[in-house]
Design a protein around this motif. Structure first.
Motif, mmCIF file in Angstrom:
data_model
loop_
_atom_site.group_PDB
_atom_site.id
_atom_site.type_symbol
_atom_site.label_atom_id
_atom_site.label_comp_id
_atom_site.label_asym_id
_atom_site.label_seq_id
_atom_site.Cartn_x
_atom_site.Cartn_y
_atom_site.Cartn_z
ATOM 1 N N GLN A 139 0.886 -1.172 0.048
ATOM 2 C CA GLN A 139 -0.076 0.088 -0.214
ATOM 3 C C GLN A 139 0.979 1.170 0.116
ATOM 4 O O GLN A 139 1.622 1.490 0.829
ATOM 5 C CB GLN A 139 -0.896 -0.097 1.294
ATOM 6 C CG GLN A 139 -1.878 -1.214 1.281
ATOM 7 C CD GLN A 139 -2.778 -1.246 -0.088
ATOM 8 O OE1 GLN A 139 -3.515 -0.092 -0.171
ATOM 9 N NE2 GLN A 139 -3.058 -2.292 -0.747
ATOM 10 N N ARG A 157 -2.356 7.374 -12.104
ATOM 11 C CA ARG A 157 -2.373 6.135 -11.356
ATOM 12 C C ARG A 157 -3.543 5.542 -11.851
ATOM 13 O O ARG A 157 -4.073 4.251 -11.935
ATOM 14 C CB ARG A 157 -2.464 6.725 -9.650
ATOM 15 C CG ARG A 157 -3.281 5.544 -8.729
ATOM 16 C CD ARG A 157 -3.887 5.936 -7.647
ATOM 17 N NE ARG A 157 -5.319 6.320 -7.983
ATOM 18 C CZ ARG A 157 -6.410 5.597 -8.653
ATOM 19 N NH1 ARG A 157 -6.206 4.153 -8.661
ATOM 20 N NH2 ARG A 157 -7.506 6.125 -9.035
ATOM 21 N N ALA A 158 -4.759 6.287 -12.103
ATOM 22 C CA ALA A 158 -5.846 5.921 -12.730
ATOM 23 C C ALA A 158 -5.739 5.259 -13.969
ATOM 24 O O ALA A 158 -6.334 4.021 -14.312
ATOM 25 C CB ALA A 158 -7.025 7.005 -12.819
ATOM 26 N N SER A 161 -4.498 2.037 -13.525
ATOM 27 C CA SER A 161 -5.373 1.152 -12.714
ATOM 28 C C SER A 161 -4.529 0.554 -11.250
ATOM 29 O O SER A 161 -4.835 -0.625 -11.238
ATOM 30 C CB SER A 161 -5.799 -0.098 -13.404
ATOM 31 O OG SER A 161 -6.760 0.270 -14.438
ATOM 32 N N ASN A 163 -4.674 0.476 -7.976
ATOM 33 C CA ASN A 163 -5.478 0.680 -6.796
ATOM 34 C C ASN A 163 -4.780 0.662 -5.656
ATOM 35 O O ASN A 163 -5.552 0.842 -4.461
ATOM 36 C CB ASN A 163 -6.795 -0.236 -6.896
ATOM 37 C CG ASN A 163 -7.614 0.137 -8.127
ATOM 38 O OD1 ASN A 163 -7.627 1.501 -8.645
ATOM 39 N ND2 ASN A 163 -8.104 -0.687 -8.758
ATOM 40 N N ASN A 164 -3.437 0.292 -5.564
ATOM 41 C CA ASN A 164 -3.019 0.225 -4.168
ATOM 42 C C ASN A 164 -1.937 1.454 -3.846
ATOM 43 O O ASN A 164 -0.940 1.301 -3.240
ATOM 44 C CB ASN A 164 -1.843 -1.263 -4.428
ATOM 45 C CG ASN A 164 -0.985 -1.402 -5.403
ATOM 46 O OD1 ASN A 164 -1.258 -0.851 -6.608
ATOM 47 N ND2 ASN A 164 -0.002 -1.974 -5.007
ATOM 48 N N GLU A 166 -2.471 5.705 -2.990
ATOM 49 C CA GLU A 166 -3.225 6.950 -2.815
ATOM 50 C C GLU A 166 -2.308 8.049 -2.937
ATOM 51 O O GLU A 166 -1.194 8.198 -2.566
ATOM 52 C CB GLU A 166 -3.527 6.560 -1.267
ATOM 53 C CG GLU A 166 -4.479 7.759 -0.963
ATOM 54 C CD GLU A 166 -4.786 7.921 0.511
ATOM 55 O OE1 GLU A 166 -4.964 8.965 1.151
ATOM 56 O OE2 GLU A 166 -4.530 6.778 1.194
#
Length: 285
Positions: A139, A157-158, A161, A163-164, A166
């Motif tokens: 994470q 990031r998007a 993909s 998703n780990n 932030e």
């Protein structure tokens, strides 16, 4: 040149006009590939292929901007880093191959399979996203003080993909209440504001705030080293990219903050590039 006569071969010949570039032929190939929406192999295979009027106009416009020194990455809006293709903008530094050393070192450490990592001053998100792409159980929090950089890192990031990861806005640790990170990494500003290289090459177009630090380039490095222990788990690691002549100074900063296992690693050019240290309180790692 008569636009009607321009084909790939004659466009490639314009590499000679890029006198200030370290890689004029590569620059031309990348610009042509972008305009033609073809890979570089296509350029070698079909040198007689004519450019359309629209393609010639687009190519010559990009060529003129490159002749003025604008970085190719900004012209194309993207730059490869690690195994990723990242969007870039003049709001952030352009990811560089030298920084991949920091990623390699982080991945080589003996760390838990699932951990929490922090990337300070993420820019495009390059380091954080590279680590997250290799370690899906990690994470990763990626921070930057600049809103434009945060938005760009989030777009990257998007699009990948991942998703780990932030992405947050924060000046170093200011908005990071968490502790017990197993890994903290950073490529902070580390250039002295009197460095003559700031007026040369691609860095002329990059944000000065992401390049320059006070105290001979050491101010941000020192601040990160001083504050990192409050956010590291026992046995956690801090990895810092820095200038070629700052290895000894960064090692001293880490030692003064009771880090151990301190070591500086060289990049492919044999220059000091990344220094790391382990945190176990005042105990030995």
């Amino acid at each position: 040149m008569d636009n009607a006569s321009m084909n790939i071969r004659s466009a490639m010949a314009l590499a000679k006009t890029l006198e200030g570039s370290d890689s004029p032929r590569l620059d031309i190939e990348l610009l042509l590939s972008y305009v033609l929406q073809q890979n570089r192999t296509y350029l070698m295979t079909y040198p007689e292929q004519a450019l359309t009027a629209a393609q010639q106009t687009a190519f010559l416009s990009l060529l003129q901007r490159r002749q003025l020194g604008e970085p190719v990455a900004y012209l194309l809006g993207e730059q490869g880093f690690w195994s990723l293709m990242l969007q870039v903008s003049p709001a952030t530094l352009i990811p560089r191959p030298e920084t991949e050393l920091l990623v390699e070192l982080a991945l080589s450490l003996l760390l838990p399979e699932s951990l929490r990592a922090l990337d300070l001053g993420t820019g495009t998100g390059a380091i954080a996203l590279a680590l997250a792409s290799e370690r899906c159980d990690w994470q990763v929090i990626a921070t930057d003080v600049q809103v434009e950089a945060v938005e760009l890192a989030e777009r990257n990031r998007a699009s990948l993909s991942l998703n780990n990861v932030e992405v947050r806005q924060s000046r170093w640790f200011d908005r990071i209440p968490e502790s017990n990170f197993h890994l903290i990494v950073s490529n902070p500003p580390y250039i002295d504001d009197q460095d003559p290289h700031l007026s040369e090459g691609d860095v002329r177009f990059e944000p000065r705030s992401a390049l320059v630090a006070h105290d001979g380039g050491l101010a941000d490095l020192s601040e990160i080293v001083t504050q990192a222990p409050a956010h590291l788990a026992d046995g956690g690691w801090l990895l810092l990219e820095h200038g070629y002549d700052q290895g000894e100074a960064v090692r001293q900063l880490l030692a003064q903050s009771d880090f151990t296992e301190i070591k500086t690693h060289q990049d492919l050019n044999g220059c000091d590039r990344v220094t790391l240290g382990c945190w176990w309180g005042a105990a030995l790692c």
